[in-house]
Motif scaffolding. Structure first.
Motif, mmCIF file in Angstrom:
data_model
loop_
_atom_site.group_PDB
_atom_site.id
_atom_site.type_symbol
_atom_site.label_atom_id
_atom_site.label_comp_id
_atom_site.label_asym_id
_atom_site.label_seq_id
_atom_site.Cartn_x
_atom_site.Cartn_y
_atom_site.Cartn_z
ATOM 1 N N PRO A 32 27.869 -26.784 5.741
ATOM 2 C CA PRO A 32 27.846 -25.750 7.001
ATOM 3 C C PRO A 32 28.488 -26.637 7.812
ATOM 4 O O PRO A 32 29.207 -26.076 8.583
ATOM 5 C CB PRO A 32 27.138 -24.763 6.267
ATOM 6 N N ALA A 70 29.145 -20.038 5.341
ATOM 7 C CA ALA A 70 28.901 -21.759 5.888
ATOM 8 C C ALA A 70 28.049 -20.748 7.041
ATOM 9 O O ALA A 70 26.415 -21.564 6.629
ATOM 10 C CB ALA A 70 29.862 -22.192 6.740
ATOM 11 N N CYS A 79 26.460 -23.645 16.701
ATOM 12 C CA CYS A 79 26.775 -22.166 15.005
ATOM 13 C C CYS A 79 25.430 -21.254 15.057
ATOM 14 O O CYS A 79 25.127 -20.829 14.209
ATOM 15 C CB CYS A 79 26.154 -23.897 13.812
ATOM 16 N N GLU A 84 31.627 -27.462 7.898
ATOM 17 C CA GLU A 84 32.707 -26.452 8.072
ATOM 18 C C GLU A 84 32.654 -25.984 9.915
ATOM 19 O O GLU A 84 33.924 -25.608 10.477
ATOM 20 C CB GLU A 84 32.089 -25.284 7.324
#
Length: 126
Positions: free
Chosen positions: A32, A119, A107, A35
């Protein structure tokens, strides 16, 4: 330097070991995070007059830590990528350490694009 320039200066394979050193145990989230990096590297940054400034912050008691305010990352990824990244005197984080920290903060704090939703959910599972 703008954050989007910093992202383009490093490959993900250079960044991931630094993320894992700064946040032990994150190696399990390689996919993730990779990504996220790929999406961030592909986005068109939006010019921003705001910045991401790393500074020494007071922790509990006598503790100090280096970091940027969470509010620096609380916005769309495109806007965050257009921000200037700097460090105050006394902050000894190098560029790749700052980038690793920025990616993780984006994130978890930033407003990510829909393409990152699956993700993002994988990051929250542990």
């Amino acid at each position: 330097m703008k954050l989007h320039q910093l992202i383009k200066a490093y490959e993900f394979d250079e960044i991931m070991p630094v993320i894992n050193d700064m946040f032990p145990g994150t190696a399990q989230f390689r996919d993730p995070l990779n990504e996220a990096y790929n999406i961030m590297a592909s986005l068109r940054p939006v010019a921003s007059s705001k910045s991401i400034k790393y500074k020494l912050n007071k922790g509990k008691g006598e503790e100090q830590y280096m970091g940027a305010e969470d509010s620096c990352f609380n916005g769309p990824w495109e806007v965050t990528l257009g921000k200037d990244v700097s460090r105050e005197k006394g902050v000894d984080l190098n560029d790749i350490e700052i980038l690793a920290n920025c990616i993780v903060n984006m994130c978890f704090i930033g407003k990510y694009p829909q393409a990152f939703e699956k993700a993002h959910q994988a990051l929250l599972r542990e």
